[in-house]
Write an enzyme that holds these catalytic residues in place. Structure first.
Site, PDB file in Angstrom:
ATOM      1  N   ARG A  81      34.382  36.439  24.603  1.00 26.52           N
ATOM      2  CA  ARG A  81      34.285  35.937  25.980  1.00 26.52           C
ATOM      3  C   ARG A  81      32.975  36.378  26.621  1.00 26.52           C
ATOM      4  NH1 ARG A  81      39.238  37.228  29.818  1.00 26.52           N
ATOM      5  NH2 ARG A  81      38.224  39.261  29.883  1.00 26.52           N
ATOM      6  N   LYS A 183      32.915  35.526  33.030  1.00 27.06           N
ATOM      7  CA  LYS A 183      33.112  36.777  33.772  1.00 27.06           C
ATOM      8  C   LYS A 183      31.784  37.248  34.367  1.00 27.06           C
ATOM      9  CE  LYS A 183      36.337  40.609  33.284  1.00 27.06           C
ATOM     10  NZ  LYS A 183      37.071  40.341  34.508  1.00 27.06           N
ATOM     11  N   GLU A 219      43.864  30.854  40.302  1.00 24.77           N
ATOM     12  CA  GLU A 219      44.178  32.229  39.924  1.00 24.77           C
ATOM     13  C   GLU A 219      43.951  33.125  41.132  1.00 24.77           C
ATOM     14  OE1 GLU A 219      41.554  33.994  37.003  1.00 24.77           O
ATOM     15  OE2 GLU A 219      39.901  32.703  37.556  1.00 24.77           O
TER      16      GLU A 219
HETATM   17  N1  PLP Z   1      41.091  36.326  36.029  1.00 24.09           N
HETATM   18  C1  PLP Z   1      40.119  37.061  36.574  1.00 24.09           C
HETATM   19  C2  PLP Z   1      39.336  36.479  37.686  1.00 24.09           C
HETATM   20  C3  PLP Z   1      39.855  38.354  36.083  1.00 24.09           C
HETATM   21  O1  PLP Z   1      38.905  39.107  36.623  1.00 24.09           O
HETATM   22  C4  PLP Z   1      40.641  38.868  35.034  1.00 24.09           C
HETATM   23  C5  PLP Z   1      40.379  40.192  34.482  1.00 24.09           C
HETATM   24  O2  PLP Z   1      39.741  40.345  33.500  1.00 24.09           O
HETATM   25  C6  PLP Z   1      41.641  38.057  34.506  1.00 24.09           C
HETATM   26  C7  PLP Z   1      41.846  36.800  35.026  1.00 24.09           C
HETATM   27  C8  PLP Z   1      42.495  38.548  33.386  1.00 24.09           C
HETATM   28  O3  PLP Z   1      41.810  38.502  32.164  1.00 24.09           O
HETATM   29  P1  PLP Z   1      42.169  39.480  30.984  1.00 24.09           P
HETATM   30  O4  PLP Z   1      43.607  39.303  30.713  1.00 24.09           O
HETATM   31  O5  PLP Z   1      41.328  39.006  29.851  1.00 24.09           O
HETATM   32  O6  PLP Z   1      41.835  40.854  31.440  1.00 24.09           O
HETATM   33  C1  COI Z   2      40.293  43.295  34.404  1.00 26.78           C
HETATM   34  O1  COI Z   2      41.490  43.097  34.482  1.00 26.78           O
HETATM   35  O2  COI Z   2      39.759  43.835  33.432  1.00 26.78           O
HETATM   36  C2  COI Z   2      39.395  42.864  35.449  1.00 26.78           C
HETATM   37  O3  COI Z   2      38.244  42.707  35.195  1.00 26.78           O
HETATM   38  C3  COI Z   2      39.907  42.653  36.781  1.00 26.78           C
HETATM   39  C4  COI Z   2      39.097  43.380  37.784  1.00 26.78           C
HETATM   40  C5  COI Z   2      39.379  42.761  39.088  1.00 26.78           C
HETATM   41  C6  COI Z   2      39.361  44.848  37.771  1.00 26.78           C
END
Ligand code: PLP
Ligand code: COI
Length: 340
Positions: A81, A183, A219
């Site tokens: 990612r 991200k 989201e």
């Molecule tokens: N959506 C956003 C905007 C995020 O910052 C995060 C955190 O990483 C997620 C979703 C969840 O992603 P993940 O499950 O890969 O941590």
């Molecule tokens: C994560 O879950 O790793 C994120 O990046 C979310 C962040 C808002 C702490």
């Protein structure tokens, strides 16, 4: 020797650990990189990161399993990612295998900071990249730095597992053809005003709608949504402007393969939310955090949180996912990366 912290009460905040990994990109190539104790970065006042927000990050966790091993959950997906994000932001990709190795080195060097099994805390790992060389006209930088630090953390939402209260945001998080699916630090800068306002109004988070039509669920600022319908189907929003959460993708597999539930990834009109039985937020930091209420002006939608502050299906998903991460339940092939 594990550090002497009050693991059960550490909250979600930056707590510098002993080592971090640093690699620099210059003349079109990444150097070898390595661990350092230096937590401070000194770069040009005109660096790309400062002027035009040329920066991105990742987040994942390391756990101590029931058997006492230290493991990382699916770091290869974070590496992939980040590479996707880098392409969108004109940052140089950091090779996937080197990313995983850098993360593993960082965890190993800070092994005493990995919270013990059963403590309720985990080691949050934060890889990130930034443009370090000066820019003045709008253009990508020529030089970059990739870093990985780690910090022990507790629950993302204050008070641990409790039903969250969300509001539908009047602000948009991401443009239809923008950067919502990667991200980028800039996405989070966008969300600061809305989250501060939401907190002032007594809400825990914002539910963002799609910015093209403002009719479909996207989201929150830091997590994807999971809903459970009244007939027990697990549903998650499909959108090209949300982050493809690794936790959400894993939970869909858990729901289908471990719990035998029907799963759907599809557009979810906000209109449909009032008919959902359960709602949760999922992400690395959020794990699965139960949503109790979503408010849109005077309209209040309430969800089932009868199984220990969560809906019963969300509870099963939570127990199974954390069971896999902590080594109590056998993981699908390739999900658990052992450090050592
Ligand atoms: N959506 C956003 C905007 C995020 O910052 C995060 C955190 O990483 C997620 C979703 C969840 O992603 P993940 O499950 O890969 O941590
Ligand atoms: C994560 O879950 O790793 C994120 O990046 C979310 C962040 C808002 C702490």
């Amino acid at each position: 020797m594990k550090k002497e912290l009050d693991w059960g009460n550490i909250g979600f905040g930056y707590r510098p650990t002993d080592y971090r990994f640093v690699s620099n990109y210059k003349n079109g190539a990444w150097d070898e990189g390595g661990l350092t104790k230096e937590a401070t970065v000194t770069i040009s006042e005109s660096a790309g990161v400062f002027q035009y927000a040329q920066t991105c990050f990742e987040g994942m966790k390391a756990y101590t399993t029931e058997k006492g091993e230290t493991v990382i959950f699916r770091p290869d997906l974070n590496a992939q990612r980040m590479a996707d994000t880098c392409r969108r932001l004109v940052l140089p990709e950091y090779p996937v295998d080197k990313f995983v190795d850098a993360v593993a080195q960082t965890v190993k060097a800070n092994i005493d900071w990995v919270p013990p099994y059963g403590s309720g805390a985990t080691l949050y790992i934060r890889p990130f990249m930034m443009g370090t060389s000066p820019v003045l006209g709008v253009s990508p930088a020529a030089e970059y730095q990739f870093r990985v630090f780690a910090s022990p953390v507790g629950p993302y939402f204050k008070g641990g597992i409790r039903p969250l209260r969300l509001r539908v945001s009047d602000f948009d998080r991401a443009a239809p053809n923008g950067t919502g699916h990667v991200k980028a630090g800039l996405n989070y800068a966008m969300s600061l005003y809305p989250i501060v306002e939401a907190h002032e109004q007594g809400y825990d988070e914002n539910m963002y709608l799609d910015s093209r039509t403002r009719t479909n669920v996207e989201e929150t600022g830091g997590a994807n949504f999971l809903f459970v319908t009244k007939d027990g189907t697990v549903v998650t929003p499909k959108s090209t402007s949300i982050l493809p959460s690794i936790t959400r993708r894993s939970l869909m597999v858990v729901a289908e393969k471990y719990l035998g539930l029907k799963c759907e990834e599809r557009v979810i009109p906000f209109e449909e939310v009032k008919d959902m039985a359960e709602c949760g937020l999922c992400g690395t930091a959020a794990v699965i955090s139960p949503v109790g209420k979503v408010e849109n002006g005077d309209d209040v939608i309430t969800f089932d949180t009868s199984a220990g502050n969560m809906g019963p299906t969300i509870r099963k998903l939570y127990e199974t996912l954390t069971g896999i991460q902590m080594g109590r339940i056998e993981a699908p092939e390739g999900w658990i990366y052992k450090v050592d």
